[in-house]
Design a protein around this motif. Structure first.
Motif, mmCIF file in Angstrom:
data_model
loop_
_atom_site.group_PDB
_atom_site.id
_atom_site.type_symbol
_atom_site.label_atom_id
_atom_site.label_comp_id
_atom_site.label_asym_id
_atom_site.label_seq_id
_atom_site.Cartn_x
_atom_site.Cartn_y
_atom_site.Cartn_z
ATOM 1 N N LEU A 194 0.704 -1.285 -0.065
ATOM 2 C CA LEU A 194 0.029 -0.065 -0.072
ATOM 3 C C LEU A 194 0.827 1.236 0.134
ATOM 4 C CD1 LEU A 194 -2.962 1.119 0.218
ATOM 5 C CD2 LEU A 194 -2.387 1.321 2.740
ATOM 6 N N LEU A 195 0.649 2.020 -1.157
ATOM 7 C CA LEU A 195 1.515 3.110 -1.209
ATOM 8 C C LEU A 195 0.827 4.398 -0.995
ATOM 9 C CD1 LEU A 195 4.389 4.682 -2.481
ATOM 10 C CD2 LEU A 195 3.093 4.735 -4.481
ATOM 11 N N VAL A 196 1.106 5.254 -0.011
ATOM 12 C CA VAL A 196 0.323 6.341 0.540
ATOM 13 C C VAL A 196 0.948 7.663 0.142
ATOM 14 C CG1 VAL A 196 -0.893 7.354 2.330
ATOM 15 C CG2 VAL A 196 -0.519 4.791 2.254
ATOM 16 N N ALA A 197 0.346 8.560 -0.371
ATOM 17 C CA ALA A 197 0.779 9.760 -0.879
ATOM 18 C C ALA A 197 -0.545 10.877 -0.521
ATOM 19 C CB ALA A 197 1.336 9.684 -2.423
ATOM 20 N N THR A 198 0.118 12.078 0.079
ATOM 21 C CA THR A 198 -0.731 13.114 0.273
ATOM 22 C C THR A 198 -0.040 14.438 0.081
ATOM 23 O OG1 THR A 198 -0.177 13.024 2.589
ATOM 24 C CG2 THR A 198 -2.244 12.049 2.114
ATOM 25 N N GLY A 199 -0.676 15.332 -0.768
ATOM 26 C CA GLY A 199 -0.099 16.883 -0.801
ATOM 27 C C GLY A 199 0.553 16.905 -2.040
ATOM 28 N N ALA A 200 0.591 18.238 -2.567
ATOM 29 C CA ALA A 200 0.838 18.485 -3.927
ATOM 30 C C ALA A 200 2.318 18.153 -4.178
ATOM 31 C CB ALA A 200 0.556 20.041 -4.217
ATOM 32 N N ALA A 229 -0.497 -4.301 -5.476
ATOM 33 C CA ALA A 229 -0.032 -2.842 -5.191
ATOM 34 C C ALA A 229 -1.062 -2.125 -5.120
ATOM 35 C CB ALA A 229 1.177 -2.653 -5.972
ATOM 36 N N THR A 230 -1.633 -1.244 -4.285
ATOM 37 C CA THR A 230 -2.427 0.106 -4.522
ATOM 38 C C THR A 230 -1.732 1.189 -3.967
ATOM 39 O OG1 THR A 230 -3.961 -1.752 -3.524
ATOM 40 C CG2 THR A 230 -4.762 0.696 -3.346
ATOM 41 N N ALA A 231 -2.215 2.223 -4.617
ATOM 42 C CA ALA A 231 -1.851 3.577 -4.352
ATOM 43 C C ALA A 231 -2.953 4.266 -3.761
ATOM 44 C CB ALA A 231 -1.138 4.282 -5.359
ATOM 45 N N LEU A 232 -2.918 5.010 -2.616
ATOM 46 C CA LEU A 232 -3.768 5.522 -2.000
ATOM 47 C C LEU A 232 -3.475 6.846 -2.068
ATOM 48 C CD1 LEU A 232 -6.603 5.455 -0.371
ATOM 49 C CD2 LEU A 232 -5.091 4.683 1.514
ATOM 50 N N CYS A 233 -4.192 7.908 -2.718
ATOM 51 C CA CYS A 233 -3.670 9.401 -2.330
ATOM 52 C C CYS A 233 -4.815 10.371 -2.232
ATOM 53 C CB CYS A 233 -2.861 9.591 -3.939
ATOM 54 S SG CYS A 233 -3.752 9.213 -5.157
ATOM 55 N N ASP A 234 -4.467 11.600 -2.063
ATOM 56 C CA ASP A 234 -5.440 12.366 -1.910
ATOM 57 C C ASP A 234 -5.596 13.094 -3.347
ATOM 58 O OD1 ASP A 234 -3.211 14.319 -1.981
ATOM 59 O OD2 ASP A 234 -3.922 15.236 0.127
ATOM 60 N N GLU A 235 -6.547 14.172 -3.523
ATOM 61 C CA GLU A 235 -6.468 15.008 -4.881
ATOM 62 C C GLU A 235 -5.320 15.938 -5.180
ATOM 63 O OE1 GLU A 235 -9.183 15.306 -6.678
ATOM 64 O OE2 GLU A 235 -10.914 14.416 -5.766
ATOM 65 N N GLU A 236 -4.622 16.131 -4.217
ATOM 66 C CA GLU A 236 -3.608 16.935 -4.550
ATOM 67 C C GLU A 236 -2.279 16.228 -4.967
ATOM 68 O OE1 GLU A 236 -2.318 19.329 -1.294
ATOM 69 O OE2 GLU A 236 -4.145 20.709 -1.237
ATOM 70 N N ALA A 237 -2.118 15.046 -4.284
ATOM 71 C CA ALA A 237 -0.985 14.127 -4.771
ATOM 72 C C ALA A 237 -1.499 13.501 -6.093
ATOM 73 C CB ALA A 237 -0.847 13.023 -3.706
ATOM 74 N N ALA A 238 -2.787 13.371 -6.396
ATOM 75 C CA ALA A 238 -3.396 12.707 -7.843
ATOM 76 C C ALA A 238 -3.285 13.726 -8.980
ATOM 77 C CB ALA A 238 -4.859 12.243 -7.373
ATOM 78 N N SER A 239 -2.911 15.072 -8.586
ATOM 79 C CA SER A 239 -3.388 16.226 -9.604
ATOM 80 C C SER A 239 -2.388 15.938 -10.629
ATOM 81 C CB SER A 239 -3.091 17.584 -9.025
ATOM 82 O OG SER A 239 -1.815 17.593 -8.525
ATOM 83 N N GLY A 240 -1.371 15.080 -10.847
ATOM 84 C CA GLY A 240 -0.775 15.115 -11.990
ATOM 85 C C GLY A 240 -1.182 13.895 -12.887
ATOM 86 N N LEU A 241 -2.072 13.050 -12.602
ATOM 87 C CA LEU A 241 -2.378 11.733 -13.017
ATOM 88 C C LEU A 241 -3.310 12.067 -14.241
ATOM 89 C CD1 LEU A 241 -3.185 9.435 -9.925
ATOM 90 C CD2 LEU A 241 -1.062 9.574 -11.300
ATOM 91 N N ALA A 242 -2.761 11.419 -15.291
ATOM 92 C CA ALA A 242 -3.525 11.512 -16.569
ATOM 93 C C ALA A 242 -4.939 10.660 -16.544
ATOM 94 C CB ALA A 242 -2.721 10.962 -17.878
ATOM 95 N N LEU A 243 -4.817 9.650 -16.201
ATOM 96 C CA LEU A 243 -6.057 8.820 -16.097
ATOM 97 C C LEU A 243 -7.133 8.756 -14.868
ATOM 98 C CD1 LEU A 243 -4.399 5.496 -17.458
ATOM 99 C CD2 LEU A 243 -5.550 7.461 -18.685
ATOM 100 N N MET A 244 -7.123 9.943 -14.393
ATOM 101 C CA MET A 244 -7.812 10.214 -13.056
ATOM 102 C C MET A 244 -9.354 9.784 -13.208
ATOM 103 S SD MET A 244 -6.947 12.791 -10.687
ATOM 104 C CE MET A 244 -6.813 14.293 -11.127
ATOM 105 N N ASP A 245 -9.957 10.027 -14.352
ATOM 106 C CA ASP A 245 -11.473 9.744 -14.219
ATOM 107 C C ASP A 245 -11.712 7.904 -14.437
ATOM 108 O OD1 ASP A 245 -12.080 12.044 -14.526
ATOM 109 O OD2 ASP A 245 -12.430 12.271 -16.675
#
Ligand code: GLP
Length: 254
Positions: A194-200, A229-245
């Motif tokens: 479980l990979l966890v990331a928060t913040g821009a 593997a699971t990546a768990l993140c907040d909106e800020e950390a996810a803000s660079g992801l292309a496949l968000m939807d």
């Protein structure tokens, strides 16, 4: 990799804690891989609360932390052993003899690293490995250019890591420049990650880890080869992801 995006950092914390609680409830003698870092401190707080409320017990669990500074006395407030005691170990019913970290004061750090890998294997391997991510894409202290086949070993810290972690040390104090860290291959052997990331500040590293090419340039990208593997993140950390939807569409709240 499964990508779960939460509305807030608080939601990430709650969901990460829930994952650990579920694991320990399902398997009381679980072997947990633990991470230090600001990201996990509130997660450990929730685990302390859960244990005190009787929701879980760590009495039969075993833990292995990812890493430790080399040459920093164990009693120093910033040794990862001290950090883990403060955040978790001193407040829950874990057997201290089964709460492992590499010994950064070992006279032979290379031998200590080998011993640590062997200890993980002797415990039956890690059931659930928690991971944070460095701003440069490191996991544990596997800095960019780390071999994707690496085992637990000593590793020099990269400048962005020294810059990020120097906030924990007094300005006149020489923060350690070396660590003993689980290797990438060691981490990849965990049955679940479980990979966890928060913040821009983590957005670029997270994008490289999840959507970039698998490359030693971003050690966390090795997780693309992990079957669970699971990546768990907040909106800020996810803000660079292309496949968000797409990620949002396949998150069924499990
Ligand atoms: C540290 C640790 C990592 C941790 C990462 C992120 O240097 N070695 O295990 O995941 O950097 O830390 P934070 O959660 O404070 O951003």
């Amino acid at each position: 990799m499964k990508v779960l995006i939460c509305a807030s950092a608080a939601e990430v914390v709650a969901r990460a804690a829930k994952t650990v609680v579920a694991k320990v409830r399902a398997k009381p003698d679980a072997v947990l891989g633990l991470a230090t870092g600001a990201t996990f401190e509130p997660v450990y707080e929730e685990l302390v609360t859960a244990q005190r409320a009787g929701v879980i017990s760590f009495a039969k669990a075993t833990t292995f932390n990812l890493d430790e500074y080399v040459g920093l006395p164990t009693a120093h407030a910033q040794s990862y052993r001290s950090v883990m005691r403060r955040c978790l170990f001193d407040h829950v019913d874990i057997d201290p003899a089964r709460a492992h970290l590499p010994d950064g004061m070992a006279s032979d750090p290379d031998a200590e690293a080998d011993r640590y890998d062997a200890l993980i294997a002797a415990a039956g391997g890690i059931d659930l490995q928690l991971l944070g991510i460095g701003v440069n894409g490191h996991i544990g202290f596997n800095e960019p250019s780390s071999s994707l086949g690496s085992r637990t070993r000593t590793k020099d810290l990269a400048p962005p890591t020294i810059a990020a972690n120097s906030r924990y040390f007094a300005p006149d104090e020489n923060m350690p420049r070396q660590s003993i860290t689980m290797g990438i291959a060691t981490i990849m052997e965990a049955r679940e990650v479980l990979l966890v990331a928060t913040g821009a500040a983590k957005a670029a590293a997270l994008r490289a880890a999840i959507e970039g090419p698998v490359s030693a340039f971003c050690p966390a990208s090795a997780l693309q080869f992990h079957p669970r593997a699971t990546a768990l993140c907040d909106e800020e950390a996810a803000s660079g992801l292309a496949l968000m939807d797409y990620y949002r569409g396949i998150d069924h709240g499990e």
